[in-house]
Motif scaffolding. Structure first.
Motif, mmCIF file in Angstrom:
data_model
loop_
_atom_site.group_PDB
_atom_site.id
_atom_site.type_symbol
_atom_site.label_atom_id
_atom_site.label_comp_id
_atom_site.label_asym_id
_atom_site.label_seq_id
_atom_site.Cartn_x
_atom_site.Cartn_y
_atom_site.Cartn_z
ATOM 1 N N CYS A 92 -7.942 -65.194 -2.249
ATOM 2 C CA CYS A 92 -7.706 -64.167 -1.231
ATOM 3 C C CYS A 92 -7.034 -64.790 -0.016
ATOM 4 N N SER A 93 -6.480 -63.941 0.821
ATOM 5 C CA SER A 93 -5.799 -64.390 2.026
ATOM 6 C C SER A 93 -6.435 -63.745 3.243
ATOM 7 N N LEU A 94 -6.881 -64.572 4.166
ATOM 8 C CA LEU A 94 -7.445 -64.064 5.413
ATOM 9 C C LEU A 94 -6.388 -63.320 6.218
ATOM 10 N N ASN A 95 -5.145 -63.788 6.156
ATOM 11 C CA ASN A 95 -4.059 -63.062 6.830
ATOM 12 C C ASN A 95 -3.941 -61.644 6.301
ATOM 13 N N ASP A 96 -4.006 -61.487 4.980
ATOM 14 C CA ASP A 96 -3.937 -60.162 4.375
ATOM 15 C C ASP A 96 -5.100 -59.295 4.841
ATOM 16 N N ASP A 97 -6.305 -59.857 4.858
ATOM 17 C CA ASP A 97 -7.479 -59.106 5.326
ATOM 18 C C ASP A 97 -7.270 -58.622 6.754
ATOM 19 N N LEU A 98 -6.896 -59.534 7.640
ATOM 20 C CA LEU A 98 -6.761 -59.201 9.054
ATOM 21 C C LEU A 98 -5.664 -58.170 9.288
ATOM 22 N N GLN A 99 -4.557 -58.281 8.559
ATOM 23 C CA GLN A 99 -3.471 -57.319 8.724
ATOM 24 C C GLN A 99 -3.821 -55.950 8.129
ATOM 25 N N ASP A 100 -4.544 -55.928 7.021
ATOM 26 C CA ASP A 100 -4.956 -54.638 6.449
ATOM 27 C C ASP A 100 -5.927 -53.917 7.373
ATOM 28 N N ILE A 101 -6.860 -54.656 7.955
ATOM 29 C CA ILE A 101 -7.775 -54.049 8.930
ATOM 30 C C ILE A 101 -6.961 -53.525 10.114
ATOM 31 N N TYR A 102 -6.066 -54.357 10.606
ATOM 32 C CA TYR A 102 -5.225 -53.977 11.747
ATOM 33 C C TYR A 102 -4.460 -52.683 11.455
ATOM 34 N N ARG A 103 -3.804 -52.626 10.314
ATOM 35 C CA ARG A 103 -2.994 -51.456 9.970
ATOM 36 C C ARG A 103 -3.841 -50.181 9.987
ATOM 37 N N ASP A 104 -4.991 -50.232 9.332
ATOM 38 C CA ASP A 104 -5.812 -49.027 9.226
ATOM 39 C C ASP A 104 -6.397 -48.587 10.568
ATOM 40 N N VAL A 105 -6.873 -49.522 11.384
ATOM 41 C CA VAL A 105 -7.450 -49.098 12.661
ATOM 42 C C VAL A 105 -6.356 -48.735 13.669
ATOM 43 N N LYS A 106 -5.216 -49.410 13.609
ATOM 44 C CA LYS A 106 -4.108 -49.097 14.526
ATOM 45 C C LYS A 106 -3.573 -47.686 14.262
ATOM 46 N N GLU A 107 -3.472 -47.301 13.000
ATOM 47 C CA GLU A 107 -3.024 -45.941 12.680
ATOM 48 C C GLU A 107 -3.954 -44.909 13.320
ATOM 49 N N GLY A 108 -5.258 -45.153 13.288
ATOM 50 C CA GLY A 108 -6.209 -44.249 13.938
ATOM 51 C C GLY A 108 -6.038 -44.228 15.444
ATOM 52 N N ILE A 109 -5.798 -45.385 16.030
ATOM 53 C CA ILE A 109 -5.553 -45.441 17.477
ATOM 54 C C ILE A 109 -4.325 -44.615 17.835
ATOM 55 N N LEU A 110 -3.272 -44.741 17.043
ATOM 56 C CA LEU A 110 -2.048 -43.969 17.311
ATOM 57 C C LEU A 110 -2.292 -42.472 17.150
ATOM 58 N N LEU A 111 -3.087 -42.079 16.177
ATOM 59 C CA LEU A 111 -3.465 -40.667 16.044
ATOM 60 C C LEU A 111 -4.208 -40.204 17.291
ATOM 61 N N PHE A 126 -12.465 -42.710 6.597
ATOM 62 C CA PHE A 126 -11.957 -42.734 5.223
ATOM 63 C C PHE A 126 -11.433 -44.114 4.842
ATOM 64 N N THR A 127 -10.602 -44.709 5.692
ATOM 65 C CA THR A 127 -10.033 -46.015 5.353
ATOM 66 C C THR A 127 -11.087 -47.119 5.400
ATOM 67 N N PHE A 128 -12.110 -46.956 6.242
ATOM 68 C CA PHE A 128 -13.220 -47.908 6.241
ATOM 69 C C PHE A 128 -13.927 -47.887 4.886
ATOM 70 N N GLU A 129 -14.248 -46.699 4.417
ATOM 71 C CA GLU A 129 -14.982 -46.571 3.162
ATOM 72 C C GLU A 129 -14.137 -46.923 1.940
ATOM 73 N N SER A 130 -12.839 -46.689 2.017
ATOM 74 C CA SER A 130 -11.990 -46.885 0.838
ATOM 75 C C SER A 130 -11.155 -48.164 0.861
ATOM 76 N N HIS A 131 -11.008 -48.809 2.027
ATOM 77 C CA HIS A 131 -10.080 -49.940 2.084
ATOM 78 C C HIS A 131 -10.518 -51.064 3.017
#
Length: 151
Positions: A92-111, A126-131
């Motif tokens: 696994c990649s910690l960079n991938d983890d951190l960026q996936d978390i970032y993407r999902d929470v940032k989208e919510g912030i923008l909403l 939804f993204t917390f439970e699924s991703h």
């Protein structure tokens, strides 16, 4: 109506995104602890997010660039995706983890910033439970191990 749990999550999500966006500016020794503390808080706050019914309408999609994250030797780790099977660990990649978390929470912030508060809450939950929840758990495990090697 926007509830206090969603507001608390917004604050924690904003703190996480700020940390990731300014990651290169952090002191080397503080990075791992800061990530671990912030992701732990984010995960805990997500557990309290309320349910939102979005039976009508679509969620807006936002385009943005993911920040670069440099973790050096701590970037790759091994993990089990299902603790109830005897599958082999996977890389696994910690960079991938951190960026996936970032993407999902940032989208919510923008909403949220576009006056789509119920949509933001639904998206975060939804993204917390699924991703990103799984990415957060894996990242915390890897970061916890990294803290032990730094001392």
């Amino acid at each position: 109506m926007y509830v206090k749990e969603a507001e608390a999550f917004l604050n924690t999500a904003s703190e996480y995104c700020h940390l990731i966006e300014n990651f290169a500016l952090s002191y080397e020794s503080d990075k791992v602890i800061s990530l671990l503390r912030t992701i732990s808080s984010l995960y805990a706050a997500a557990l309290t997010l309320p349910e939102e019914d979005l039976s009508d309408g679509e969620i807006a999609v936002f385009e943005f660039v993911l920040p670069d994250i440099e973790l050096g030797a701590k970037v790759n780790y091994w993990a089990l995706f299902d603790p109830y099977t005897d599958d082999e660990p996977v890389a696994c990649s910690l960079n991938d983890d951190l960026q996936d978390i970032y993407r999902d929470v940032k989208e919510g912030i923008l909403l949220f910033q576009n006056d789509k508060r119920p949509e933001a809450t639904w998206h975060w939950k939804f993204t917390f439970e699924s991703h990103w929840g799984q990415h957060a758990l894996q990242a915390m495990r890897a970061l916890h191990g990294a803290v032990g090697t730094e001392r």
